[in-house]
Every structure is written in C-alpha cells, then in structure tokens.
Design an enzyme around this catalytic site. Structure first.
Site, PDB file in Angstrom:
ATOM      1  N   GLU A   1       0.826  -0.496  -0.369  1.00 48.86           N
ATOM      2  CA  GLU A   1      -0.179  -0.427   0.039  1.00 48.86           C
ATOM      3  C   GLU A   1       1.128   1.535   0.469  1.00 48.86           C
ATOM      4  O   GLU A   1       2.710   1.154   0.478  1.00 48.86           O
ATOM      5  CB  GLU A   1      -0.878  -0.127   1.227  1.00 48.86           C
ATOM      6  CG  GLU A   1      -0.289   0.031   2.897  1.00 48.86           C
ATOM      7  CD  GLU A   1      -1.017  -0.073   4.007  1.00 48.86           C
ATOM      8  OE1 GLU A   1      -2.042   0.320   3.928  1.00 48.86           O
ATOM      9  OE2 GLU A   1      -1.039  -1.799   3.941  1.00 48.86           O
TER      10      GLU A   1
ATOM     11  N   LYS B   1       3.104   4.560   0.617  1.00 48.17           N
ATOM     12  CA  LYS B   1       3.373   4.860   2.096  1.00 48.17           C
ATOM     13  C   LYS B   1       2.854   6.807   2.185  1.00 48.17           C
ATOM     14  O   LYS B   1       3.930   7.771   1.139  1.00 48.17           O
ATOM     15  CB  LYS B   1       4.393   4.895   2.577  1.00 48.17           C
ATOM     16  CG  LYS B   1       5.613   5.260   4.274  1.00 48.17           C
ATOM     17  CD  LYS B   1       6.635   4.674   3.927  1.00 48.17           C
ATOM     18  CE  LYS B   1       6.796   4.991   5.898  1.00 48.17           C
ATOM     19  NZ  LYS B   1       6.825   6.691   6.030  1.00 48.17           N
TER      20      LYS B   1
ATOM     21  N   ASP C   1       3.019  10.721   2.979  1.00 46.75           N
ATOM     22  CA  ASP C   1       3.522  11.804   3.625  1.00 46.75           C
ATOM     23  C   ASP C   1       3.026  12.175   4.410  1.00 46.75           C
ATOM     24  O   ASP C   1       2.567  13.390   3.680  1.00 46.75           O
ATOM     25  CB  ASP C   1       4.570  12.005   2.825  1.00 46.75           C
ATOM     26  CG  ASP C   1       5.741  12.768   3.113  1.00 46.75           C
ATOM     27  OD1 ASP C   1       6.034  12.877   4.560  1.00 46.75           O
ATOM     28  OD2 ASP C   1       6.586  13.593   2.526  1.00 46.75           O
TER      29      ASP C   1
ATOM     30  N   TYR D   1      -4.638   2.447   8.214  1.00 49.91           N
ATOM     31  CA  TYR D   1      -4.001   1.180   7.465  1.00 49.91           C
ATOM     32  C   TYR D   1      -3.491   0.696   8.565  1.00 49.91           C
ATOM     33  O   TYR D   1      -3.054  -0.549   8.497  1.00 49.91           O
ATOM     34  CB  TYR D   1      -2.840   2.090   7.387  1.00 49.91           C
ATOM     35  CG  TYR D   1      -2.294   2.952   7.970  1.00 49.91           C
ATOM     36  CD1 TYR D   1      -0.948   2.633   8.995  1.00 49.91           C
ATOM     37  CD2 TYR D   1      -2.024   4.442   7.153  1.00 49.91           C
ATOM     38  CE1 TYR D   1      -1.080   3.348   9.049  1.00 49.91           C
ATOM     39  CE2 TYR D   1      -1.151   5.374   8.155  1.00 49.91           C
ATOM     40  CZ  TYR D   1      -0.566   4.780   8.516  1.00 49.91           C
ATOM     41  OH  TYR D   1       0.337   5.502   9.117  1.00 49.91           O
TER      42      TYR D   1
ATOM     43  N   LYS E   1      11.143   2.392   0.210  1.00 45.57           N
ATOM     44  CA  LYS E   1      10.794   4.340   0.039  1.00 45.57           C
ATOM     45  C   LYS E   1      11.548   4.611  -1.618  1.00 45.57           C
ATOM     46  O   LYS E   1      12.252   3.719  -2.447  1.00 45.57           O
ATOM     47  CB  LYS E   1      12.273   4.416   0.588  1.00 45.57           C
ATOM     48  CG  LYS E   1      12.033   4.787   2.201  1.00 45.57           C
ATOM     49  CD  LYS E   1      10.477   5.521   2.899  1.00 45.57           C
ATOM     50  CE  LYS E   1      10.932   7.106   3.171  1.00 45.57           C
ATOM     51  NZ  LYS E   1      11.633   7.011   4.449  1.00 45.57           N
TER      52      LYS E   1
ATOM     53  N   CYS F   1      19.647  47.285 -11.043  1.00 51.41           N
ATOM     54  CA  CYS F   1      18.119  46.625 -10.910  1.00 51.41           C
ATOM     55  C   CYS F   1      18.115  46.159 -12.262  1.00 51.41           C
ATOM     56  O   CYS F   1      18.705  47.288 -13.154  1.00 51.41           O
ATOM     57  CB  CYS F   1      16.682  47.391 -10.298  1.00 51.41           C
ATOM     58  SG  CYS F   1      15.243  46.599 -10.853  1.00 51.41           S
TER      59      CYS F   1
ATOM     60  N   CYS G   1      15.205  48.405 -13.886  1.00 50.91           N
ATOM     61  CA  CYS G   1      15.283  50.269 -13.967  1.00 50.91           C
ATOM     62  C   CYS G   1      16.611  50.933 -13.810  1.00 50.91           C
ATOM     63  O   CYS G   1      16.600  52.029 -14.047  1.00 50.91           O
ATOM     64  CB  CYS G   1      14.539  50.335 -13.265  1.00 50.91           C
ATOM     65  SG  CYS G   1      14.960  50.733 -10.919  1.00 50.91           S
TER      66      CYS G   1
ATOM     67  N   CYS H   1      16.758  47.141  -4.868  1.00 55.26           N
ATOM     68  CA  CYS H   1      16.158  47.500  -5.739  1.00 55.26           C
ATOM     69  C   CYS H   1      15.827  49.438  -5.129  1.00 55.26           C
ATOM     70  O   CYS H   1      15.377  49.545  -4.659  1.00 55.26           O
ATOM     71  CB  CYS H   1      15.788  47.989  -7.174  1.00 55.26           C
ATOM     72  SG  CYS H   1      15.291  49.031  -7.532  1.00 55.26           S
TER      73      CYS H   1
ATOM     74  N   CYS I   1      11.217  52.394 -10.597  1.00 55.33           N
ATOM     75  CA  CYS I   1      10.643  50.645 -10.925  1.00 55.33           C
ATOM     76  C   CYS I   1       9.912  50.119 -11.293  1.00 55.33           C
ATOM     77  O   CYS I   1       9.044  49.797 -10.225  1.00 55.33           O
ATOM     78  CB  CYS I   1      11.372  50.027  -9.865  1.00 55.33           C
ATOM     79  SG  CYS I   1      12.380  48.325 -10.408  1.00 55.33           S
TER      80      CYS I   1
END
Ligand code: IVH
Length: 719
Positions: free
Chosen positions: A124, A126, A128, A234, A322, A427, A430, A445, A451
C-alpha cells in the site's frame, strides 16, 4: 565523502556516532516539534543508514541515546499527553529491490518457511503525513493522539473530531478499538490553503506534510476545522477482539466501520508481485493527488505477524520501500533576476527542461548571492562550497514536492569558459542601484516607485484578496493597464480615476479586445464599491515591507484613523533618533512618537522603521496621498465586546505562556476588546505573568497593577 566504515578507527567511529546523534536529534526536532524540516528526507535517511552501519561494525560503541532506537520526537508541552496503550511503531526501510527480496528471505528464515511456501503481502502507498491513533470505546471516540516518541503522544482529540474522514461514533465495532493511520492534506487543498495564507500575509507551508502537521497540532480546534485534513486508516493498536485474520481483511473491516482506506492497496502473492505493484504506484504517484514517499509491504497473515513480532522500534513483518529522492541532472542555461514588490532581487535558474518525479522543471530558485556562491546564511559552505555558473550541469530536486532547488553541481562538466556569476549591482528593471545592507542576504533595488517591476508588483498586491480585493482586476489586468498608453494605471490612485478617464477618452475600454460594455462597467462598479475602505485593509494594501495583515490590524487598532496614523508616522520621522542603527533605549525615552509606536505590542523596531521611512519618502508619500484623496477611509471599529470582562483594559503579557502562544493570547485579548501593550506603564490595567517574568512583573508590582497568572487570566476571560 565520508570514509568507508571498514576504514574507521575506534576513535573515528565514536566521534562520528556522536556527530550523527547530534545531527539526527536536531533534524528530528525540526521535523517533529517545529514542523519545519531542515534537511531533506533523503539526507535524513542517509545519515540514519550511516549511523546504523557504524553501529553494526562497532556494536560496543552504540550510544544509550542511539538514533536507531528513537522514533519521532518528544511531545510539545502545550498539548496534553496521552500514553499509547500499544506503542506506535516506525518502519524499517528498503531502498531497492534487493532490500525487499532480503526482507522476504529473512521472514521466511524466521518462520522456517522454504522458498516455495506461500507467503502473501499487502502493498500500500506510504502516505507522507503524520500518524494518528484514535481510541474508541463502546463505539465512541475517546481520544486521538499523535505518535510523539512512540510511547507518549500529544492529545489532539478536539482537532481530530473536526476531520471529516474520522467517524466520532462506530457501530458494530469491537468494544475497544484503536485505529491508526495517517493525517494528510491533498494537493489541491494544500495549494488553496497556501493561497489563502498569501492573501492573509501569513507564512506559507513548504509542503503538504508540514501543512497537515501544522494544522493538526493547533491549540485552537477552530483553526484545524478550517483546514481540509484527511485521514487514511491502515493499522490498529489495542483491540478487544481481532478485526480479521489477514491485513487485507482488517482493512476491509476498517472500511466497513466508516474509515477511508487507501484504494491503491493490493494483496500480493509473491515478493515479485509486490515489486510490480511498487512500480505501478510509482508511475501513478504524480496523479494520486496527495504525497506518498514509498510503498509499505506487510505480511498479510495476522497469525504470522504475531509470530514475527517487533524489534525495538519496528515490526519484523513490515517494511517501507522508499522512492528514490527525486533528482535529475540538467544544464543551467541562464540566471535571471526577478524583482519583487519590496525591491528584492531574486535569482532564478533557467534550466533545460527536465522531468523530476513526473513534473517538468524548467526553473529553480537560487535564493541569493551567497547561495549561488556556495554559502548558507551563516557563511558555512553548501554543496562543499561549489559555486553555480551559467553553463553548469546542475542536479535539481523538488523540495517537499513544491519549489525546485539546485542540489549539486558537476564540476567535471563545467565548460572551460564558464565565469563565476556576478550578482548585479543594479536593478535589471530600472537600472537603479541594488544594495545589500549589512546583515541582509538579499539585494534590493533602491528605485522604489520608479522601478516598473516594483510598481507592478505593488499594484498586484494592492488589488489582491485581503487587500482592496477588486473583482475583475487581477494580476493580468494590472499588467495590461500598467503598460497601457491610453488608460494607464501606474499607481493605486489611478485605479480610482479609471472610469472618469475612460469617459473622456475617445477609445473606450469597452471597445478593446477582451473587453465589452458589461465587463468594463462591472469593473468600474467593482472599483467604486471599494472607494470606502477600512483602515487596516488600507494599511495592508500599501504593501509596506514587514507589514502583513496582522501588523496592519495592530496599527489600525492603535491609531484608529488614517489622520492619526499619518500624523504619528510624520512625528516619528521628525524624531530620527530611532532610525539610526546605533539607536538605544535612551534615544527611545527621548522620543515620544517612537515610544508610542513601539509600545504597540507586536510592532518591533524593524517594522516601525519600515513604516516610518516609507511614509516619509517623498515620492512614495505623494503617491499615497493621491490615493487617500480618492478614498473614504473608515476608522477602525473597536471589536464588539458586549459583556467582556476585559473590554477597554490595557493588558501586558510577560514571561512564558504555557497554554497558548503569545500571538494567540494577544489575538484573544484583542477580540475581547482589550488593548495589548508590550510595556508596563501607569496606563496598564492587568499584567499576565508566566514563569520567567522579569522586569515587567517587577515594575507592575511597584506600580500596584493587578497581576495574575495564565490560568487566572483564562478563568477571567472564560477559558
Ligand atoms: S504501518 C507498525 N502503513 O510511515 C507499523 N505506516 O515510517 C505501523 N505510514 O509511522 C505503520 N503510510 O506514520 C504504515 N500505509 C502505511 C503507512 C504508514 C504512512 C507512516 C506511519 C509510520 C511511518 C513509518
């Protein structure tokens, strides 16, 4: 690379085991107690394997606190504790097919079965998430507890009751039944939750697992109830009568009792069948709709499970196969710089597209200059100090299955002419200077509103949900209007002049591509609807650095009206003492405006400086003033507090709170109409002092202010 275990001296081994114990302890804490993992699962597994290998070679060196004997982490003291009637176990891991065949062989040896004897397994996914044990007696849900350290978990009963997949009553169940399974969050729910967090200006979760853990381990079940958690059953702990003869039968029984069981589970007659099912699950992984990190095989026959029993922390009858870490090598084609709302320059890796765990990745975050150069924020080497260059072969992975990151660089494939990356000093949008302040990892910036990147991002924030929330004006439309010559919107005030300007224009918005009479007039109406706005919403909408929606609310509650807020910021700007880096308490005492601002509980020096400087910046302020002249700003209404025992009182919390977080305490007090302050003065009505309360408690005593502990406070406000 670490040495081969066979080459380690006794002293090397002892030292390395100590290091591994420390690293694994830290990783456990970060993962279980803080819900904020610091290393990847793959790295964690590899540390654990290294630890086990050294222990196997030097059994006499195995530590009393060996990480091999530990499951999870100690419980958080804020929750009640529950001792599990039957210990909650962990699973040993298999990392390849051979490990699985070895597992089958060792079980056969243990049971005295030959190769030909039938031995079925369930396979089945696993899940997480985080495991949860739910105890029923007489069919009634009695309690639910997290795994904790395996023996003692946290009491999260009230929270578990809010999860739809968890029945609160069972019919025809054994008198005592502990159901075990995994709480998790589905991908779609996770994305929606993070979107809501962004709107609220709250922290987003790195991955669905952290979101599920953070949501289940909430002290306030109301918050859990708002988070869409799910549950797969489970396994089981204590049962007063067997559920079935086989694992498959037990899962069916759990299903008939009303639990969700994983539909991708299969009963497999041979280890090869189980491995085939593993491949099938791996292929379906990306489309399951929730995170899984492997496949669990369990001996199907429960009588055999009972014979096999347990090692110290794991059953002999089960193993987790895994999935390999999702990694892929690809070429870094370019490094682009994105400019955010507050001017932060974020480097982004443009990659030759590559599939990582079923998803095509073509961008990865590079964080900042240090990260590219091979250092973390403490200056320590990452990737063994290897820098990242355009043209490099880089290994990418998906962190928590969300944002791709760069794990490694293959120096052997580095083109001879590859140059170290030069972080821009200006930047890219600009041309203004980009500055990295001392102690800050980020270049910013300095162009402010000139800008275009910052201006557009600010506008997007301004119209977003949680801010002005203007229907029909989203990120796409903001970009369109920003670049429009006939009907430009380059700052928030221009949104509110849009209809009037359109009326004067010869070419109407309604005649444009993608627009019509209805959509244009709907937009103008939606804008009109927002011309009256609450103070907190307005302050949040301005997009000032460090001011999220909670801080905006604090400021709004404190100052009440826009005029009072603006005057207070002007007064503080006129007393520049606190803005300098070396500012100290004496400067603060001499500066009533700053004292007032910093006295708002939750407002620290960094945020205060940010608001005062933004409001004092000529160009920015002129733009804000133009906006205000278009609006009716509602004063912040005091919360309804009929019958509240603390309405209108000024409360100070000090010392450690044990039954709630500081933020929670403050929010609840404010909801009851109290004003929460960070410092004790003659105006203070109540000081709630927890353990470790220091100077504030002393001052309160001197001033004869009412003091109480956390329990009395909770009694006063009704729990
Ligand atoms: S069985 C006694 N089945 O994985 C064996 N565990 O790494 C109990 N997990 O603590 C575990 N999906 O939180 C089992 N289908 C599954 C699972 C599963 C996820 C988790 C569980 C366990 C951890 C061990």
């Amino acid at each position: 690379m670490s040495k081969d275990v066979a080459e380690l001296s006794l002293e090397d081994a002892r030292a390395e085991l100590a290091q591994l114990a420390a690293k694994l302890n830290r990783a456990n804490d970060a993962y279980h107690t803080e819900d904020a993992p610091e290393i990847s699962d793959a790295e964690y597994d590899s540390l654990k394997r290294r630890n086990a290998a050294i222990e196997a070679a030097f059994p006499e060196l195995k530590r009393d606190d060996s990480p091999s004997d530990q499951i999870g982490a100690p419980v958080n003291e804020a929750f009640g504790k529950i001792t599990h009637a039957v210990r909650m176990m962990s699973l040993s891991n298999a990392f390849n097919d051979q490990d699985v065949l070895d597992f089958d062989a060792s079980i056969r040896r243990y049971l005295g079965l030959d190769d030909q004897s039938a031995l079925a397994y369930t396979a089945e996914p696993k899940i997480d998430g985080l495991s949860l044990s739910i105890r029923y007696e007489g069919g009634k849900l009695i309690y639910a507890a997290t795994r904790g350290d395996g023996s003692v978990g946290e009491d999260v009963t009230a929270n578990a009751r809010t999860i739809d997949d968890i029945p609160t009553e069972l019919t025809d169940a054994p008198d005592v039944l502990e159901v075990r399974g995994e709480v998790y969050m589905a991908h779609e729910d996770f994305e929606a939750l993070n979107a809501r967090q962004v709107e609220k200006g709250a922290k987003t979760f790195a991955n669905p697992r952290n979101a599920a853990a953070g949501s289940l381990r909430q002290l306030d079940p109301k918050i859990t109830a708002e988070r869409p958690l799910r549950y797969f059953a489970y396994a089981w702990g204590e049962v007063s009568e067997p559920l079935a003869d086989t694992q498959t039968g037990a899962l069916e029984r759990l299903k008939s009792l009303g639990f969700s069981t994983n539909p991708v589970t299969r009963t497999c007659a041979t280890p090869q069948d189980a491995l085939d099912h593993y491949s099938e699950i791996e292929q379906r992984r990306a489309t399951l709709g929730y995170d899984i990190d492997g496949v669990v095989y369990k001996v199907d026959d429960l009588a055999l499970q009972a014979r096999l029993g347990f090692r110290s922390t794991t059953p002999r009858w089960a193993i987790a196969h895994k999935f390999p870490a999702e990694l892929a090598w690809t070429r870094l084609e370019a490094i682009d710089i994105q400019v955010g709302r507050t001017g932060a320059l974020s480097p982004v890796a443009r990659l030759q597209p590559v599939t990582v765990g079923g998803v095509v990745v073509s961008n990865a975050t590079l964080h900042n200059q240090d990260y590219i150069e091979g250092r973390d924020n403490t200056g320590a080497a990452i990737r063994e100090g290897k820098d990242i260059r355009v043209g490099d072969w880089v290994q990418v992975y998906r962190a928590g299955d969300v944002i791709p990151k760069v794990a490694d660089v293959d120096l052997s494939k580095r083109p001879a002419d590859a140059e170290p990356y030069q972080f821009p000093t200006h930047c890219p949008e600009c041309g203004s200077e980009a500055i990295r302040e001392p102690g800050d990892a980020i270049h910013r910036c300095t162009g402010g509103l000139i800008c275009p990147a910052q201006a557009v991002e600010k506008l997007k924030h301004f119209v977003a949900r949680g801010a002005f929330d203007i229907e029909g004006l989203g990120a796409k439309q903001v970009e369109m209007f920003y670049n429009d010559d006939q009907l430009p919107v380059r700052e928030p005030s221009e949104i509110f002049t849009l209809a009037a300007r359109d009326a004067q224009n010869l070419s109407k918005l309604a005649n444009r591509d993608g627009w019509g009479t209805t959509s244009a007039s709907n937009l103008f109406q939606a804008i009109e609807d927002r011309r009256t706005i609450g103070l907190a919403q307005l302050i949040f909408s301005l997009g000032i650095r460090h001011v999220g929606d909670t801080s905006a609310k604090l400021l709004a509650r404190h100052f009440g009206t826009w005029e009072a807020f603006a005057d207070a910021m002007d007064a503080a700007a006129a007393e520049p003492a606190m803005q300098s880096e070396g500012a100290n308490k004496a400067d603060l005492a001499a500066s009533p405006a700053w004292q007032d601002l910093l006295g708002v509980d939750g407002v620290g020096a960094v945020m205060a400086n940010s608001v005062v400087t933004t409001m004092a910046q000529d160009r920015e302020r002129a733009s804000i003033d133009r906006l205000i002249s278009e609006l009716t700003v509602e004063a912040e209404a005091a919360p309804t507090t009929d019958g509240s025992p603390v309405a209108g009182k000024t409360v100070v919390f000090t010392g450690t709170l044990e039954r709630m977080t500081r933020a929670e305490a403050k929010a609840r007090a404010e909801a009851l109409g109290a004003k929460v302050s960070g410092s004790v003065s003659a105006k203070t009505d109540i000081v709630v002092a927890g353990p470790g309360a220091g100077s504030k408690a002393k001052k309160a005593q001197e001033l004869g202010i009412e003091m109480m502990d956390e329990d009395s406070w909770l009694d006063l406000i009704g729990g």
